[in-house]
Design an enzyme around this catalytic site. Structure first.
Site, PDB file in Angstrom:
ATOM      1  N   LYS A  31     -11.174-136.209  -6.635  1.00 51.84           N
ATOM      2  CA  LYS A  31     -12.400-135.423  -6.437  1.00 51.84           C
ATOM      3  C   LYS A  31     -12.290-134.113  -7.189  1.00 51.84           C
ATOM      4  O   LYS A  31     -13.254-133.608  -7.752  1.00 51.84           O
ATOM      5  CB  LYS A  31     -12.580-135.116  -4.948  1.00 51.84           C
ATOM      6  N   LYS A  81      -5.237-141.722 -10.864  1.00 53.45           N
ATOM      7  CA  LYS A  81      -5.959-141.905  -9.613  1.00 53.45           C
ATOM      8  C   LYS A  81      -7.278-141.151  -9.676  1.00 53.45           C
ATOM      9  O   LYS A  81      -7.370-140.105 -10.307  1.00 53.45           O
ATOM     10  CB  LYS A  81      -5.127-141.344  -8.456  1.00 53.45           C
ATOM     11  N   TRP A 122      -2.049-148.311  13.641  1.00 55.62           N
ATOM     12  CA  TRP A 122      -1.883-149.661  13.083  1.00 55.62           C
ATOM     13  C   TRP A 122      -1.768-150.698  14.191  1.00 55.62           C
ATOM     14  O   TRP A 122      -2.076-151.864  13.993  1.00 55.62           O
ATOM     15  CB  TRP A 122      -0.642-149.735  12.199  1.00 55.62           C
ATOM     16  N   GLN A 155      -2.431-152.689   1.795  1.00 52.01           N
ATOM     17  CA  GLN A 155      -2.363-153.141   3.186  1.00 52.01           C
ATOM     18  C   GLN A 155      -1.238-154.143   3.425  1.00 52.01           C
ATOM     19  O   GLN A 155      -1.090-154.647   4.526  1.00 52.01           O
ATOM     20  CB  GLN A 155      -3.691-153.784   3.599  1.00 52.01           C
ATOM     21  N   TRP A 190      -2.258-153.383   7.346  1.00 55.09           N
ATOM     22  CA  TRP A 190      -3.028-154.267   8.213  1.00 55.09           C
ATOM     23  C   TRP A 190      -2.535-155.710   8.162  1.00 55.09           C
ATOM     24  O   TRP A 190      -2.404-156.371   9.193  1.00 55.09           O
ATOM     25  CB  TRP A 190      -4.498-154.191   7.811  1.00 55.09           C
ATOM     26  N   PRO A 193     -10.866-152.280   9.711  1.00 49.70           N
ATOM     27  CA  PRO A 193     -11.599-151.041   9.966  1.00 49.70           C
ATOM     28  C   PRO A 193     -11.134-149.894   9.081  1.00 49.70           C
ATOM     29  O   PRO A 193      -9.948-149.619   8.993  1.00 49.70           O
ATOM     30  CB  PRO A 193     -11.268-150.746  11.432  1.00 49.70           C
ATOM     31  N   ASP A 203     -12.113-147.432  12.334  1.00 42.11           N
ATOM     32  CA  ASP A 203     -10.827-146.946  12.822  1.00 42.11           C
ATOM     33  C   ASP A 203     -11.044-145.496  13.232  1.00 42.11           C
ATOM     34  O   ASP A 203     -11.274-144.636  12.386  1.00 42.11           O
ATOM     35  CB  ASP A 203      -9.791-147.033  11.695  1.00 42.11           C
TER      36      ASP A 203
END
Length: 1040
Positions: A597, A594, A521, A557, A561, A47, A86
């Site tokens: 924005k 990276k 988590w 992750q 996760w 999620p 999530d």
RNA sequence: GGGCGUGUAGCUCAGUUGGUUAGAGCGCGUCCCUGAUAAGGACGAGGUCCCAGGUUCGAUUCCUGGCACGCCCA
């Protein structure tokens, strides 16, 4: 008739049409329902936080999460795909705080946790619609109707069950964790929050002394250095590094003996004469020393005031001996807990000293620094005092310095699961492998107990109710029904603001919930169970389908996760939670930084989709190392490239087919694929089978990049060899057998190619398939079965033959180029000499292909190369090395000195016995690499065992034919310039010299056929004057 | 500071179970074709396979140590 297809199409618009088709016909649903009895292929969706719009990382993971399930569905599995959200945690809390204008935990409490949480709940779905739009537009099939949210009551109830199972196993314990704490807000912050506001500040830096009790010198003191004098009253131990060199010196001024790291002496003594060295020690030798407490406040604390050893101590600053106040430092806490010392924390919620330190009670800790230093000075315990400028974390809401201190925390015991987790991980297929073998396995091997509590508001609650009179008396609930029974209340929501009001009395004692919420988590790690409301519902189904076959997420992750899934599945079910996992890398901006924005260093995803289409974007991302956990510099040019080199050629093959099939009113009914007698047809069918095998093998190994790559070769072969070489077969005016075979083959190849490509480029595959399909075929390519990769359809010999033909053509082109003879000029003869000449001679069609491609009248295959090239030989180290080791150099020298006879023998594949250096070696033909060197003065090219020679001599006839070809080319260009349709007939007039006229007469029929001329007249005319190999020529084209 | 990864043509990347001549695309240059192509094709120039040691008959590939970059952790 097929729907007419333009060679120029708007791919993005085409995709919108396909989306509409899927929507109208419920194709995704059908793709699951039509496999209702099939074995399940279980996919878990990790999620995401929906606190912003999806970025390329999401699109990439989404594409991987689409390709594998689509493939597995076509392979005959039932593949359910539920989207997950999530909903809890800091990201959404931060948004809610901003919306409500609340700074920090006290403000939230003041406004009301209920108000705050409802604000969070209302904001969770802010971006859901945008997500659904973008994810769908990318072509990802996933169920948004039947999605799961971590804030759903059922989901949260399973979280209780998971927690209660751990509780029953005795895995949950309460301890402390050193966390950044805002004294102004009265709340701990996460490390993440603490990292966002560093400021340069001046702090005191003091060196103090503690008296050693049992040292080998009397009147000896250990020197300690700290920038937080206020922690000195809470000192319970000191620490040295086991490998550091220490020294005891006599201070000449005071006559005291000081112990410190040898390398730090220089900071305390400007000159060597100020001290007398007494003895050196390794840190480890200091073990067991004890000292007198600096203050009396905690002098009776058990096991305290000892020198401990730990490698975390450095000699970069200070004295090499560290003061430990276990409540106020992570290492301090760890070391003191291991030494059974415990900790003392004489600060209240505002970080003011409590009555435990009466001298400064009520004073803010940092403000007490001055008084504490003064006291130490008065007592002669202060050795040195200065200030230090350093960067220190501040509370971002209040701009006050944070205090690191021990906070109550709940832990899951994980360390005893390490072995079992490693064993479970060994059952998981990782792509790429090293992430599982190295990165993840190393992490598991050093797994630490997991702090699962958060001092926050919007999250799943820890289902523990605590006896207010006896904090050790706790009740853990595993279901809502149970709590309802105890409390006598109906419970409809499991969030903090509701549950904290639920109290009950048992045996005369009041029970209240422990106030923390769970780490989110914990929730995502519980997702396999919670999304199904296990074990309250779906018990049998879940148990039959756990673990999942497939998950896919980003490299970040590993500790997220992937880890929490593994911890919980190991603890609860003694299994891994997933069998296969694809790990993708980071998507960076084109400049290697990276994506930001603020900097706008990347194109908007929607712009890319609308400009090039989702298929192109998918293809670009998948055909890159980012699917193997490496990072990808995202480049719009790359997307364009995928479109130009794969999708457009594919589309044009399709448009070519449809155009001619419609002209000939060809229909697939009754056509039998795969039975053509034509060489090219059989070859492209074999290549298709090869493609299918390669894609299947790669996909079964979850290697998406390897699965995509063979398409590049196949599309190339299809367009630039098969179709190019077959074009004339489709133009023929009569409807003969070979033309039927060509249609049947290209049709079959396109249909099958769509099926193989469908998981990767679902739109274009669907569009082409839908136009080509017949009524007895499934309505969508995604409802088809994936073609089986049968060896039977391969013809390796033919593939090999064609490979040689292609090589010959390349060599022939080089020869023409080298000798400056353009392809339009016909030549008499081409000789192909090869050890494989027998292989080539079996098929006459090969000669035709080469003859046409290179414009030569005759192609001759032979095996006598003696007239064209001389032979030379060298050792094949690859085969000789393992056999003869060191002697290969010796053998190589002998081989290079081969006689003509030996060379001939080696070239014809015979075995040789070599005598050199007093030894005898038996060599096979394979051990010797024979090379051909073209003889001087001939038009010969050689490559490996292949020699190609071309006859460059031109006679009258060839020159005439060349002129005819030139003429045809010029006429074709005129036709185009005059805007004639490809089927228009013309009358042709030319005015030229005798040579051209002769050529026009000699090749009258040929020219007429090529340019669709009804008549050719050689008379004076107005028109375009061109140059034909040096002959001026005026041409007039008139529409008939 | 630790774990993991990456480093190959101007750029983006393949490849190598260790084999003596390292590939593709883009870009660049020259040319061809244009009766499927927001085109296609051919040919060419362009590389100390990050550096230094080691193992080996042989290292771009394996090992060790550096350097640079990235991710995660502390």
């Amino acid at each position: 008739m097929f729907k007419p297809v333009s060679s120029k199409t708007d791919f993005a618009q085409m995709e919108e049409g396909v989306l509409a088709f899927w929507r109208e016909h419920g194709t995704f649903k059908k793709s699951i329902e039509n496999r209702s009895d099939a074995a399940e292929f279980v996919f878990y969706d990790g999620p995401p936080f929906a606190t912003g719009l999806p970025h390329y990382g999401h699109l990439l993971a989404g594409t991987i999460k689409d390709i594998v399930p689509r493939y597995q569905a076509m392979r005959g599995h039932r593949v359910e795909r539920r989207f997950g959200w999530d909903c809890h945690g800091l990201p959404i809390e931060a948004l809610a705080q901003e919306a409500l204008g609340l700074a920090g935990a006290p403000a939230i409490k003041e406004a009301g946790v209920d108000v705050f949480n409802e604000q969070c709940r209302s904001m969770v779905t802010t971006y859901v619609e945008e997500w659904e739009k973008t994810v769908t537009r990318m072509g990802r099939w996933v169920d948004f109707q039947n999605d799961y949210k971590t804030m759903d009551k059922d989901f949260m109830e399973t979280i209780w069950w998971v927690f209660s199972e751990l509780w029953k196993q005795g895995r949950i314990y309460k301890a402390h964790r050193i966390m950044p704490y805002s004294w102004k807000l009265n709340t701990p912050l996460s490390n993440f929050e603490a990292g966002r506001n560093y400021q340069d500040v001046q702090d005191p830096a003091v060196t103090v002394r503690v008296k050693l009790n049992n040292f080998e010198f009397d009147n000896a003191f250990a020197l300690l250095w700290t920038t937080t004098p206020w922690t000195l009253p809470s000192n319970l131990a000191i620490c040295a590094g086991p490998d550091i060199d220490y020294i005891a010196v006599r201070d000449k001024k005071s006559d005291d003996i000081f112990l410190l790291a040898e390398s730090r002496l220089g900071t305390y003594y400007k000159e060597e004469g100020q001290y007398e060295p007494l003895k050196k020690f390794k840190g480890i030798e200091l073990d067991g020393l004890t000292y007198e407490p600096l203050f009396d406040f905690f002098k009776d604390n058990p096991n305290s005031f000892r020198l401990l050893l730990d490698p975390f101590v450095t000699t970069e600053d200070g004295t090499g001996i560290v003061h430990l106040a276990p409540a106020y430092g992570e290492d301090d806490y760890r070391i003191c807990m291991d030494a059974s010392i415990g900790f003392v924390d004489p600060l209240d919620a505002d970080c003011k000293f409590t009555a435990q330190v009466p001298d400064w009670a009520g004073q803010f800790c940092k403000d007490a620094d001055k008084a504490i230093i003064q006291r130490l000075k008065d007592e002669g315990k202060l050795i040195h005092q200065s200030t230090i400028q350093h960067s220190y974390p501040f509370c971002e809401r209040t701009d006050t310095p944070l205090i690191y201190r021990a906070i109550d925390a709940w832990y899951v015991r994980v360390e005893d699961l390490r072995e079992e987790m490693l064993a479970n991980n060994a059952q998981v297929h990782w792509m790429p492998e090293y992430v599982g073998d190295k990165r993840f396995a190393n992490w598991l091997a050093e797994a630490r107990d997991w702090n699962i509590s958060r001092n926050r508001f919007w999250g799943s609650c820890i289902p523990l109710w605590i006896n207010v009179d006896n904090p050790d008396d706790r009740i853990c609930f595993s279901s809502v029904a149970e709590l309802e029974k105890f409390s006598g209340r109906k419970i409809n929501d499991l969030h903090k603001h509701t549950l904290d009001e639920v109290t009950f009395v048992k045996d005369g004692h009041l029970y209240r919930r422990t106030p923390e919420v769970l780490d989110c988590w914990f929730e995502s790690g519980s997702m396999p169970y919670a999304q199904q409301h296990y074990p309250f519902e779906n018990k049998a189904h879940f148990e039959a389908n756990f673990p999942a076959h497939f998950i896919a997420e980003g490299l970040d992750q590993t500790r997220g996760w992937f880890y929490t899934l593994m911890v919980l599945s190991t603890a609860l079910f003694k299994k891994p939670a997933f069998r296969n996992v694809v790990v993708n890398g980071l998507v960076l901006a084109e400049d290697g930084h990276k994506m930001s924005k603020r900097l706008k260093n990347y194109p908007d995803p929607l712009h890319v989709i609308h400009e090039y289409g989702a298929d192109a974007l998918r293809l670009y991302m998948i055909n890159s190392p980012v699917v193997k956990a490496e990072s990808l510099r995202f480049s719009e040019k790359g997307v364009k490239h995928a479109l130009r080199h794969l999708l457009i050629p594919l589309w044009n093959s399709y448009s070519f087919f449809v155009t001619y099939a419609n002209i000939d009113t060809w229909t697939p009914e009754g056509s039998k694929p795969g039975q053509s007698s034509n060489l090219l047809d059989r070859w492209i069918e074999s290549s298709l089978a090869n493609l299918c095998q390669e894609v299947t093998a790669a996909m079964d190994n979850y290697d998406l990049q390897r699965a995509v790559r063979p398409f590049v070769t196949f599309i190339e072969d299809l367009t630039n060899w098969y179709i190019r070489r077959s074009r004339r077969r489709f133009w023929k005016s009569d409807d003969d057998f070979d033309k039927q075979q060509a249609y049947a083959t290209l049709y079959h190849v396109l249909i099958e190619l769509c099926k193989i490509a469908a998981p990767f480029i679902p739109f274009i595959a669907e569009e082409i398939y839908r136009n080509l399909r017949t009524d007895n075929m499934p309505e969508s390519v995604h409802l088809c079965d994936f073609p089986t990769a049968a060896d039977a359809r391969r013809d390796p010999k033919l593939e090999q033959q064609m490979r040689i033909v292609m090589d010959v053509v390349v060599m022939g082109r080089q020869l023409r180029k080298d000798h400056d003879v353009k392809v339009r000029q016909p030549l008499r003869r081409l000789d192909v000499v090869s050890r494989d000449s027998e292989l080539l001679n079996q098929v006459d069609e090969l000669k035709e292909i080469i003859a046409e491609e290179l414009n030569v009248h005759q192609v001759v295959f032979g095996d006598d190369e003696s007239g064209l090239a001389t032979l030379s030989a060298k050792a094949n180290f690859k085969t000789l090395g393992p056999k003869f080791g060191k002697k290969v150099q010796l053998i190589n020298m002998a081989i290079q000195k081969f006689s003509a006879q030996d060379l001939q023998r080696a070239a014809s594949g015979g075995e040789l016995v070599l005598k050199t250096g007093g030894e005898t070696f038996e060599l096979t033909a394979n051990d010797i690499i024979v090379e051909r060197i073209p003889k001087e003065g001939l038009a010969v090219q050689a490559q490996g065992a292949l020699v190609v020679a071309i006859d460059l001599e031109l006679d009258e006839a060839l020159l005439r034919e060349g002129l005819a070809r030139e003429l045809i080319k010029e006429v074709q260009q005129l036709r185009k310039a005059n805007g004639l349709e490809v089927t228009d007939r013309i009358h042709l007039k030319i005015a030229a010299d005798e040579a051209v006229n002769q050529a026009a007469v000699a090749f009258d029929d040929y020219i007429k056929a090529e340019v669709l001329a009804l008549s050719i007249e050689t008379i004076a005319t107005e028109g375009e004057t061109v140059d034909l190999n040096g002959h001026p020529c005026t041409i007039a084209v008139e529409k008939a």
